[in-house]
Design an enzyme around this catalytic site. Sequence first.
Site, PDB file in Angstrom:
ATOM      1  N   ASP A  72       7.674  -9.491   8.351  1.00 55.07           N
ATOM      2  CA  ASP A  72       7.697  -8.432   9.171  1.00 55.07           C
ATOM      3  C   ASP A  72       9.428  -7.792   9.334  1.00 55.07           C
ATOM      4  O   ASP A  72      10.020  -8.705   9.282  1.00 55.07           O
ATOM      5  CB  ASP A  72       7.488  -8.942  10.552  1.00 55.07           C
ATOM      6  CG  ASP A  72       7.646  -7.755  11.854  1.00 55.07           C
ATOM      7  OD1 ASP A  72       8.310  -6.866  11.536  1.00 55.07           O
ATOM      8  OD2 ASP A  72       6.977  -7.749  12.633  1.00 55.07           O
ATOM      9  N   VAL A  73       9.431  -6.461   9.228  1.00 56.97           N
ATOM     10  CA  VAL A  73      10.843  -6.077   8.682  1.00 56.97           C
ATOM     11  C   VAL A  73      11.758  -6.358   9.887  1.00 56.97           C
ATOM     12  O   VAL A  73      13.227  -6.571   9.760  1.00 56.97           O
ATOM     13  CB  VAL A  73      10.738  -4.752   8.337  1.00 56.97           C
ATOM     14  CG1 VAL A  73      10.665  -4.449   6.995  1.00 56.97           C
ATOM     15  CG2 VAL A  73      10.265  -3.732   9.245  1.00 56.97           C
TER      16      VAL A  73
ATOM     17  N   LEU B 132       3.208   4.550  -0.107  1.00 56.11           N
ATOM     18  CA  LEU B 132       4.276   4.869  -0.731  1.00 56.11           C
ATOM     19  C   LEU B 132       5.074   3.485  -1.441  1.00 56.11           C
ATOM     20  O   LEU B 132       5.687   3.646  -2.586  1.00 56.11           O
ATOM     21  CB  LEU B 132       5.392   5.193   0.323  1.00 56.11           C
ATOM     22  CG  LEU B 132       4.635   6.588   0.795  1.00 56.11           C
ATOM     23  CD1 LEU B 132       5.885   7.063   1.922  1.00 56.11           C
ATOM     24  CD2 LEU B 132       4.279   7.799   0.015  1.00 56.11           C
TER      25      LEU B 132
ATOM     26  N   SER C 154       0.654  -1.398  -0.041  1.00 59.36           N
ATOM     27  CA  SER C 154      -0.122   0.091   0.241  1.00 59.36           C
ATOM     28  C   SER C 154       0.837   1.211  -0.054  1.00 59.36           C
ATOM     29  O   SER C 154       2.124   1.005   0.093  1.00 59.36           O
ATOM     30  CB  SER C 154      -0.736  -0.042   1.226  1.00 59.36           C
ATOM     31  OG  SER C 154      -0.163   0.178   2.541  1.00 59.36           O
TER      32      SER C 154
ATOM     33  N   PHE D 122       1.909  13.098   3.433  1.00 62.48           N
ATOM     34  CA  PHE D 122       1.385  12.336   2.079  1.00 62.48           C
ATOM     35  C   PHE D 122       0.014  11.470   2.362  1.00 62.48           C
ATOM     36  O   PHE D 122      -0.190  11.344   3.441  1.00 62.48           O
ATOM     37  CB  PHE D 122       2.591  11.246   1.565  1.00 62.48           C
ATOM     38  CG  PHE D 122       3.364  11.844   0.844  1.00 62.48           C
ATOM     39  CD1 PHE D 122       3.806  11.457  -0.435  1.00 62.48           C
ATOM     40  CD2 PHE D 122       4.484  12.806   1.451  1.00 62.48           C
ATOM     41  CE1 PHE D 122       4.656  12.276  -1.322  1.00 62.48           C
ATOM     42  CE2 PHE D 122       5.210  13.525   0.519  1.00 62.48           C
ATOM     43  CZ  PHE D 122       5.532  13.003  -0.865  1.00 62.48           C
TER      44      PHE D 122
ATOM     45  N   CYS E 195       9.934   0.835   2.733  1.00 61.69           N
ATOM     46  CA  CYS E 195       8.873   2.058   3.310  1.00 61.69           C
ATOM     47  C   CYS E 195       8.063   1.300   4.496  1.00 61.69           C
ATOM     48  O   CYS E 195       7.283   2.426   5.070  1.00 61.69           O
ATOM     49  CB  CYS E 195       8.073   2.088   2.002  1.00 61.69           C
ATOM     50  SG  CYS E 195       8.478   2.778   0.591  1.00 61.69           S
TER      51      CYS E 195
ATOM     52  N   TYR F  66       8.363   7.845  17.317  1.00 61.10           N
ATOM     53  CA  TYR F  66       8.408   7.861  15.673  1.00 61.10           C
ATOM     54  C   TYR F  66       9.484   8.985  15.417  1.00 61.10           C
ATOM     55  O   TYR F  66      10.352   8.334  14.512  1.00 61.10           O
ATOM     56  CB  TYR F  66       7.061   8.368  15.133  1.00 61.10           C
ATOM     57  CG  TYR F  66       6.910   8.299  13.759  1.00 61.10           C
ATOM     58  CD1 TYR F  66       6.806   7.235  13.023  1.00 61.10           C
ATOM     59  CD2 TYR F  66       7.000   9.566  13.051  1.00 61.10           C
ATOM     60  CE1 TYR F  66       6.568   7.137  11.458  1.00 61.10           C
ATOM     61  CE2 TYR F  66       6.874   9.816  11.681  1.00 61.10           C
ATOM     62  CZ  TYR F  66       6.765   8.554  10.977  1.00 61.10           C
ATOM     63  OH  TYR F  66       6.647   8.519   9.465  1.00 61.10           O
TER      64      TYR F  66
ATOM     65  N   SER G 233      11.374  10.720   7.577  1.00 64.66           N
ATOM     66  CA  SER G 233      10.274  11.831   7.756  1.00 64.66           C
ATOM     67  C   SER G 233      10.746  13.002   8.209  1.00 64.66           C
ATOM     68  O   SER G 233      11.817  13.355   8.654  1.00 64.66           O
ATOM     69  CB  SER G 233       9.320  11.202   8.798  1.00 64.66           C
ATOM     70  OG  SER G 233       8.265  12.074   9.332  1.00 64.66           O
TER      71      SER G 233
ATOM     72  N   THR H 129      -1.693   8.840   1.983  1.00 63.94           N
ATOM     73  CA  THR H 129      -1.485   7.264   2.369  1.00 63.94           C
ATOM     74  C   THR H 129      -2.465   6.851   2.808  1.00 63.94           C
ATOM     75  O   THR H 129      -3.227   7.426   3.600  1.00 63.94           O
ATOM     76  CB  THR H 129      -0.190   7.080   3.097  1.00 63.94           C
ATOM     77  OG1 THR H 129      -0.126   7.548   4.262  1.00 63.94           O
ATOM     78  CG2 THR H 129       1.063   7.722   2.232  1.00 63.94           C
TER      79      THR H 129
END
Length: 254
Positions: A59-60, A17, A15, A193, A85, A160, A147, A195
């Site tokens: 999962d990264v 980006l 989904s 963005f 992403c 974050y 970001s 998203t």
Amino acid sequence: MNLNNSSAVVTGGASGLGLATARRLIEQGAHVVIADLPASNGIEVAAQLGTRARFVPADVTSEPQMQEAVATAAGLAPLRVLVNCAGRGGALRIVDKEGQPGALDFYENIVRVNLIGTFNALRLAAAAMARNEPVDGDRGVCILTSSVAAWEGQVGQIPYASAKAGIVGMTLVAARDLAQRAIRVVTIAPGIFDTPILARLPENVKASLGASVPHPQRLGQPDEFARLALHIVDNPMINGETIRLDGAIRMQPR
């Protein structure tokens, strides 16, 4: 870099980006592995994108799952592009309304997904890229996602913002480290963005957010991120840099 007979891994590619970037990479002739959570609609997205797309649930933060994504891509064609992403947000105050300290486990989770997950994807992709023969002087390109919160984190964004600032700090070091292997590392730092994260907001709220961008006075479109990613892949002198993609916005404290 010519992407024909090459493969790419796009994390968070089901989904937003990541999906826009996967679509652009496929248009340029690459095989693309979409690495996203098992609960995502990655299977459907890969089917829609056609025969050059594969979905690997990953999962990264998981070493074996990301190893599987990288191995799948390398099995299709030499892995030359990573676009990371995958990430998540979440609000946390340092001291909450009741005067209690913010939850450490919540902070750790946000940092783990965004920062440690980025390093995990980077190290595994780079190890595969290092085995490639150079094309146009590069063995591969790793594009990370930060970001504007890395510089202007708002109240409640501390986990974050911490993680995204860590990605900015990672970028030049990684580029210098991997230079001997002819692998570039570049980070994109998007502003606001349009998203799926924003899809839950009312249209008037989204319009207000867009109006806060100096120019163009609107939300960024995922394809604009994807177009920058493709330019980074194509331009061999872009390396070790974090590029703000934000319409000149500077976030306010709240």
